[in-house]
Motif scaffolding. Structure first.
Motif, mmCIF file in Angstrom:
data_model
loop_
_atom_site.group_PDB
_atom_site.id
_atom_site.type_symbol
_atom_site.label_atom_id
_atom_site.label_comp_id
_atom_site.label_asym_id
_atom_site.label_seq_id
_atom_site.Cartn_x
_atom_site.Cartn_y
_atom_site.Cartn_z
ATOM 1 N N GLY A 38 -1.693 -0.283 4.644
ATOM 2 C CA GLY A 38 -2.059 -1.611 4.178
ATOM 3 C C GLY A 38 -0.932 -2.604 4.343
ATOM 4 N N ARG A 39 -1.035 -3.670 3.586
ATOM 5 C CA ARG A 39 -0.012 -4.723 3.619
ATOM 6 C C ARG A 39 1.248 -4.241 2.908
ATOM 7 N NH1 ARG A 39 1.004 -9.404 0.423
ATOM 8 N NH2 ARG A 39 -0.730 -8.893 -0.956
ATOM 9 N N VAL A 40 2.404 -4.589 3.449
ATOM 10 C CA VAL A 40 3.680 -4.095 2.925
ATOM 11 C C VAL A 40 4.561 -5.265 2.509
ATOM 12 C CG1 VAL A 40 5.831 -2.891 3.505
ATOM 13 C CG2 VAL A 40 3.636 -1.961 4.261
ATOM 14 N N THR A 41 5.151 -5.150 1.321
ATOM 15 C CA THR A 41 6.196 -6.057 0.883
ATOM 16 C C THR A 41 7.449 -5.232 0.623
ATOM 17 O OG1 THR A 41 4.636 -7.586 -0.166
ATOM 18 C CG2 THR A 41 6.933 -7.704 -0.878
ATOM 19 N N VAL A 42 8.555 -5.639 1.230
ATOM 20 C CA VAL A 42 9.834 -4.947 1.057
ATOM 21 C C VAL A 42 10.717 -5.765 0.125
ATOM 22 C CG1 VAL A 42 11.945 -4.171 2.212
ATOM 23 C CG2 VAL A 42 9.721 -3.860 3.330
#
Length: 335
Positions: free
Chosen positions: A103-107
């Motif tokens: 899915g969408r990734v935030t680091v």
């Protein structure tokens, strides 16, 4: 519905959900989503997306549709990725790339190596955050700071799961007490999200097969989302540093432990003042079958379930008897 595009899914009965807007200048305001039932988001179980038809299990009391299940039907998963080796470390890049299969990734990760930071929060100074590219943030704080900020104000939308790593060396046995990688996962679980910590068991911090740990992480996260574990569970994953095809399998383990750490190293700075370096971790002690040490040594991916509750329940009865003299020493005998 948070994280979603336009939706037309409605439940029978009451269909309002109250959501607390806790970011930036909106802190403390209340927003209303009129498409869902009145269940606080933090109280909802976190499940995986599914293409299966809705069943009676998706409908709660009074015929209300479980909004989490609806969300998984129509939304992309959102993965928060953190680490303790720093935002520019190769391990976190491999992990973030792999998680994009889900899915969408935030680091959100420290601006430098913060190994050994454990569960520390920065309380004596402000924490600065820089978005170095879309959905990739550099934080001048600890791994716990990163997850804490992300989940309690920095991000407009909550992730569905927290995955920490890929650490460039092992987090086996006693290592988990000090590990910033594990601490980031613990903070995620403590704040109500499924959480996984992933480490590559390399030699002398010289990892060769980050792609193996990344592939293992994808398999584990997909299984966790498909079949959620109890809410208090954190998965500590250690992956042998070898090609993926050479893995022996996956094994559930308990934490082993090490001998006492090696002595600290005493040196002097150019002005003749004493300085100290923390010595290496001790060698394996409890490392037999069933432990994380044993599994990795034999080529298995070790998966150890951890929990935040540190209470030693087996000692409660004995300790109750042990404190009796203390109570009797009080005025009135502690009555």
């Amino acid at each position: 519905m948070r994280d979603c595009g336009q939706q037309n899914v409605l439940a029978r009965g009451s269909n309002r959900q109250w959501r607390h807007a806790s970011t930036g200048p909106r802190r403390g305001r209340i927003a209303i989503d009129t498409r869902l039932q009145a269940i606080p988001p933090k109280a909802q179980p976190r499940l995986t997306r599914t293409a299966e038809p809705l069943t009676k299990h998706a409908v709660g009391a009074g015929g209300l549709l479980n909004c989490t299940i609806v969300r998984m039907l129509v939304c992309t998963m959102h993965v928060l990725v953190a680490n303790d080796d720093g935002v520019d470390a190769p391990g976190i890049r491999h992990l973030a790339d792999a998680m994009r299969q889900i899915g969408r990734v935030t680091v959100v990760a420290p601006d430098r190596n913060r190994s050994g930071a454990s569960n520390s929060l920065t309380l004596d100074q402000p924490i600065r955050v820089q978005e170095i590219e879309p959905n990739r943030f550099r934080v001048n704080g600890t791994p716990t700071d990163c997850v804490h900020l992300a989940l309690l104000g920095m991000l407009d939308k909550d992730p569905d799961i927290v995955v920490s790593g890929i650490n460039d060396s092992s987090n086996l046995g006693d290592d988990v007490i000090y590990s910033g990688t594990v601490a980031a996962a613990i903070e995620g679980r403590y704040l109500g999200h499924p959480a996984v910590a992933v480490s590559l068991v390399s030699k002398d911090h010289q990892p060769e097969h980050f792609e193996t740990a990344a592939r293992a992480a994808v398999l584990i996260v997909r299984q966790l989302l498909k079949d959620p574990l109890p809410a208090d569970t954190i998965l500590n994953v250690n992956v042998p540093d070898r090609p993926f095809a050479e893995l022996a399998g996956f094994q559930v383990t308990r934490l082993g432990n090490r001998h006492r750490a090696e002595p600290c190293v005493r040196q002097q700075d150019p002005r003749g003042r004493d300085i100290w370096w923390v010595g290496p971790a001790g060698p394996e002690q409890d490392a037999g079958p069933g432990t994380d040490f044993h599994a990795v040594r034999h080529g298995f991916v070790s998966i150890t379930p951890l929990q935040v509750d540190l209470t030693r329940y087996s000692a409660l009865d004995k300790l109750s008897r042990w404190i009796a003299p203390l109570s009797q020493s009080l005025p009135g005998g502690g009555s």
